[in-house]
Design an enzyme around this catalytic site. Sequence first.
Site, PDB file in Angstrom:
ATOM      1  NE  ARG A 124      -4.027  -1.937   1.987  1.00 44.64           N
ATOM      2  CZ  ARG A 124      -3.794  -3.080   2.609  1.00 44.64           C
ATOM      3  NH1 ARG A 124      -2.728  -3.213   3.373  1.00 44.64           N
ATOM      4  NH2 ARG A 124      -4.620  -4.083   2.465  1.00 44.64           N
ATOM      5  CE  LYS A 146       0.497  13.699 -14.739  1.00 42.40           C
ATOM      6  NZ  LYS A 146      -0.346  13.758 -15.947  1.00 42.40           N
ATOM      7  CD  GLU A 188       8.017  17.470 -22.247  1.00 37.00           C
ATOM      8  OE1 GLU A 188       7.344  18.449 -21.871  1.00 37.00           O
ATOM      9  OE2 GLU A 188       7.505  16.412 -22.683  1.00 37.00           O
ATOM     10  CE  LYS A 230       5.581  17.796 -13.821  1.00 34.34           C
ATOM     11  NZ  LYS A 230       5.692  16.571 -14.554  1.00 34.34           N
ATOM     12  CD  GLU A 240      -3.060  15.943 -15.000  1.00 34.04           C
ATOM     13  OE1 GLU A 240      -3.180  14.754 -14.714  1.00 34.04           O
ATOM     14  OE2 GLU A 240      -2.419  16.359 -15.964  1.00 34.04           O
ATOM     15  NE  ARG A 244       0.528  17.498 -12.574  1.00 34.47           N
ATOM     16  CZ  ARG A 244       1.013  16.705 -11.609  1.00 34.47           C
ATOM     17  NH1 ARG A 244       0.574  16.806 -10.390  1.00 34.47           N
ATOM     18  NH2 ARG A 244       1.908  15.812 -11.866  1.00 34.47           N
ATOM     19  CG  ASN A 248      -1.400  18.361 -20.723  1.00 33.68           C
ATOM     20  OD1 ASN A 248      -0.467  17.566 -20.651  1.00 33.68           O
ATOM     21  ND2 ASN A 248      -2.477  18.272 -19.970  1.00 33.68           N
ATOM     22  CG  HIS A 251       2.118  17.536 -24.174  1.00 28.65           C
ATOM     23  ND1 HIS A 251       2.958  18.618 -24.218  1.00 28.65           N
ATOM     24  CD2 HIS A 251       2.843  16.529 -23.595  1.00 28.65           C
ATOM     25  CE1 HIS A 251       4.126  18.296 -23.676  1.00 28.65           C
ATOM     26  NE2 HIS A 251       4.085  17.032 -23.300  1.00 28.65           N
ATOM     27  CG  HIS A 255      -0.274  13.134 -26.129  1.00 27.64           C
ATOM     28  ND1 HIS A 255      -0.898  13.680 -25.022  1.00 27.64           N
ATOM     29  CD2 HIS A 255       0.982  12.802 -25.724  1.00 27.64           C
ATOM     30  CE1 HIS A 255      -0.050  13.677 -24.003  1.00 27.64           C
ATOM     31  NE2 HIS A 255       1.093  13.152 -24.407  1.00 27.64           N
ATOM     32  CG  HIS A 268       6.799  12.878 -25.398  1.00 27.48           C
ATOM     33  ND1 HIS A 268       5.426  12.863 -25.588  1.00 27.48           N
ATOM     34  CD2 HIS A 268       7.050  13.856 -24.484  1.00 27.48           C
ATOM     35  CE1 HIS A 268       4.891  13.801 -24.814  1.00 27.48           C
ATOM     36  NE2 HIS A 268       5.852  14.410 -24.139  1.00 27.48           N
TER      37      HIS A 268
HETATM   38  N1  LIG Z   1       5.090  10.857 -14.803  1.00 27.39           N
HETATM   39  C1  LIG Z   1       5.110  11.933 -15.536  1.00 27.39           C
HETATM   40  O1  LIG Z   1       4.709  13.010 -15.114  1.00 27.39           O
HETATM   41  C2  LIG Z   1       5.643  11.834 -16.943  1.00 27.39           C
HETATM   42  C3  LIG Z   1       5.872  13.005 -17.683  1.00 27.39           C
HETATM   43  C4  LIG Z   1       6.433  12.888 -18.947  1.00 27.39           C
HETATM   44  C5  LIG Z   1       6.739  11.643 -19.466  1.00 27.39           C
HETATM   45  N2  LIG Z   1       6.502  10.517 -18.716  1.00 27.39           N
HETATM   46  C6  LIG Z   1       6.841   9.184 -19.233  1.00 27.39           C
HETATM   47  O2  LIG Z   1       8.248   9.132 -19.448  1.00 27.39           O
HETATM   48  C7  LIG Z   1       8.509   8.117 -20.423  1.00 27.39           C
HETATM   49  C8  LIG Z   1       9.571   8.600 -21.373  1.00 27.39           C
HETATM   50  O3  LIG Z   1      10.753   8.843 -20.652  1.00 27.39           O
HETATM   51  P1  LIG Z   1      12.180   8.975 -21.374  1.00 27.39           P
HETATM   52  O4  LIG Z   1      12.065   9.866 -22.538  1.00 27.39           O
HETATM   53  O5  LIG Z   1      13.159   9.312 -20.310  1.00 27.39           O
HETATM   54  O6  LIG Z   1      12.403   7.514 -21.998  1.00 27.39           O
HETATM   55  P2  LIG Z   1      13.149   6.191 -21.501  1.00 27.39           P
HETATM   56  O7  LIG Z   1      13.036   6.008 -20.036  1.00 27.39           O
HETATM   57  O8  LIG Z   1      12.680   5.090 -22.370  1.00 27.39           O
HETATM   58  O9  LIG Z   1      14.678   6.498 -21.865  1.00 27.39           O
HETATM   59  C9  LIG Z   1      15.053   6.693 -23.208  1.00 27.39           C
HETATM   60  C10 LIG Z   1      16.210   5.745 -23.608  1.00 27.39           C
HETATM   61  O10 LIG Z   1      17.425   6.223 -23.052  1.00 27.39           O
HETATM   62  C11 LIG Z   1      18.095   5.199 -22.318  1.00 27.39           C
HETATM   63  N3  LIG Z   1      18.816   5.898 -21.254  1.00 27.39           N
HETATM   64  C12 LIG Z   1      18.307   6.431 -20.134  1.00 27.39           C
HETATM   65  N4  LIG Z   1      19.241   7.129 -19.468  1.00 27.39           N
HETATM   66  C13 LIG Z   1      20.391   7.010 -20.175  1.00 27.39           C
HETATM   67  C14 LIG Z   1      21.702   7.525 -20.010  1.00 27.39           C
HETATM   68  N5  LIG Z   1      22.012   8.354 -19.007  1.00 27.39           N
HETATM   69  N6  LIG Z   1      22.638   7.199 -20.921  1.00 27.39           N
HETATM   70  C15 LIG Z   1      22.323   6.416 -21.991  1.00 27.39           C
HETATM   71  N7  LIG Z   1      21.087   5.919 -22.228  1.00 27.39           N
HETATM   72  C16 LIG Z   1      20.135   6.226 -21.319  1.00 27.39           C
HETATM   73  C17 LIG Z   1      16.999   4.268 -21.879  1.00 27.39           C
HETATM   74  O11 LIG Z   1      17.482   2.962 -21.616  1.00 27.39           O
HETATM   75  C18 LIG Z   1      16.071   4.311 -23.094  1.00 27.39           C
HETATM   76  O12 LIG Z   1      16.551   3.453 -24.085  1.00 27.39           O
HETATM   77  C19 LIG Z   1       7.181   7.785 -21.095  1.00 27.39           C
HETATM   78  O13 LIG Z   1       6.761   6.514 -20.666  1.00 27.39           O
HETATM   79  C20 LIG Z   1       6.242   8.855 -20.569  1.00 27.39           C
HETATM   80  O14 LIG Z   1       4.909   8.401 -20.457  1.00 27.39           O
HETATM   81  C21 LIG Z   1       5.956  10.600 -17.479  1.00 27.39           C
HETATM   82 ZN   LIG Z   2       5.655  15.786 -22.538  1.00 27.79          ZN
END
Ligand SMILES: NC(=O)c1ccc[n+]([C@@H]2O[C@H](COP(=O)([O-])OP(=O)(O)OC[C@H]3O[C@@H](n4cnc5c(N)ncnc54)[C@H](O)[C@@H]3O)[C@@H](O)[C@H]2O)c1
Ligand SMILES: [Zn+2]
Length: 368
Positions: A124, A146, A188, A230, A240, A244, A248, A251, A255, A268
């Site tokens: 939990r 999130k 971003e 942020k 949200e 917040r 977007n 986005h 999206h 993205h």
């Molecule tokens: N929770 C939130 O508020 C929120 C906001 C925006 C995005 N997201 C989520 O984030 C995700 C995307 O995140 P991302 O763009 O970081 O992608 P990711 O986590 O897939 O990382 C991108 C790639 O880079 C590699 N990598 C990571 N760090 C590295 C480093 N230091 N050196 C070399 N390679 C490295 C990873 O293995 C992967 O292949 C999506 O799932 C999205 O939904 C969440």
């Molecule tokens: Zn985004």
Amino acid sequence: MQLVKLVNVPLVERSYVIAVGENLLRDVGRTCSKLNLGPRCAIITDSKVANRYSGALEESLRLGGFEPKLITFPSGEKYKNLKVVQSIYDQLAKHRLDRKSLIVALGGGVVGDLAGFVAATYLRGISFIQVPTTLLAQVDSSVGGKVGVNLKAGKNLVGAFHQPRFVSCDTQLLKTLPLKEFRSGLAEVIKYGIIYDPGLFDQIERDMAKLLVQDTQTLTDVIARCCQIKSEVVCQDETEIGPRAILNFGHTIGHAIEAISGYGKLLHGEAISIGQVAAARLSNRLIGLMPDSVHRIENVFRAAGLPTRMKFTRAKVARVVEAMHLDKKVSGGEINFVLAEQIGKVRWGEKVPLKLMEEVLLAPEPKS
Ligand SMILES: NC(=O)c1ccc[n+]([C@@H]2O[C@H](COP(=O)([O-])OP(=O)(O)OC[C@H]3O[C@@H](n4cnc5c(N)ncnc54)[C@H](O)[C@@H]3O)[C@@H](O)[C@H]2O)c1
Ligand SMILES: [Zn+2]
């Protein structure tokens, strides 16, 4: 002297600090030792990040008095699912993590979202910290609480709000990130300037070359400013329900572009770069964003090496509109947009006539 900036996220009893700076990974164990937790802890990370950074993190946690257990899963968005979550729950139980244990999310947004969701639900909810390793994760996904995973039916459909106890953004870790991923994170970063801070936008325009070579001082200042923004936005609206939504910007279209191109084709950041430029042009037509500001917005994305337009046909525009209707940000059949009045100031909940959207997406690229 080690360069570190601290940003507070003031959420009463869930308040925490984000540290931004160079070589912070080695200090993570010492910081966690102050959290008043038991010795058991799990590092959750993906295979690519584990190869490079898990050793140093384990060592730091051991020095901080922890007994870290490394749990990895393959890198990539498609592993952000309940099957991987299930297998991690089993490993946590096997290693007898309890309510006083800590989860450390080491990786990009995929790892942060998944590990945070595990932390939100195992027993939990237990404590977790974020050690984001992509630019996108440092300025966006690791801040705000999130967490969640994808279903076959769509992205992020299962999740929770669960705040980390601490976030450590080590700028040094970004050096190994592929340039395309780094540029994607910049989309971003630019967004924060457009939605909230004209001074940050000016700085990004001025210092783009320094950002692209990852100058430590510039990167630390800019990442810390993005986290601060942020934090301010999230603290006004933790779960949200309203303001917040400004996060977007770009986005809604972004999206939809991701969805119609097939997830994974465009990063993205690339999709929201196109989305933000389209939103800027809609803003000009609907709420008077100055043509010069539209121009500056498009140019700054270009300077970051991001795409700003897509070749749209009528059929493609129709698919974008359809995808927007399926997006969960649509309420009561109307598409809610975030539009910019000027750089640094946006309005949310704006309605965009379909005809204008088509016109803007189909308009030919200006010669410049
Ligand atoms: N929770 C939130 O508020 C929120 C906001 C925006 C995005 N997201 C989520 O984030 C995700 C995307 O995140 P991302 O763009 O970081 O992608 P990711 O986590 O897939 O990382 C991108 C790639 O880079 C590699 N990598 C990571 N760090 C590295 C480093 N230091 N050196 C070399 N390679 C490295 C990873 O293995 C992967 O292949 C999506 O799932 C999205 O939904 C969440
Ligand atoms: Zn985004």
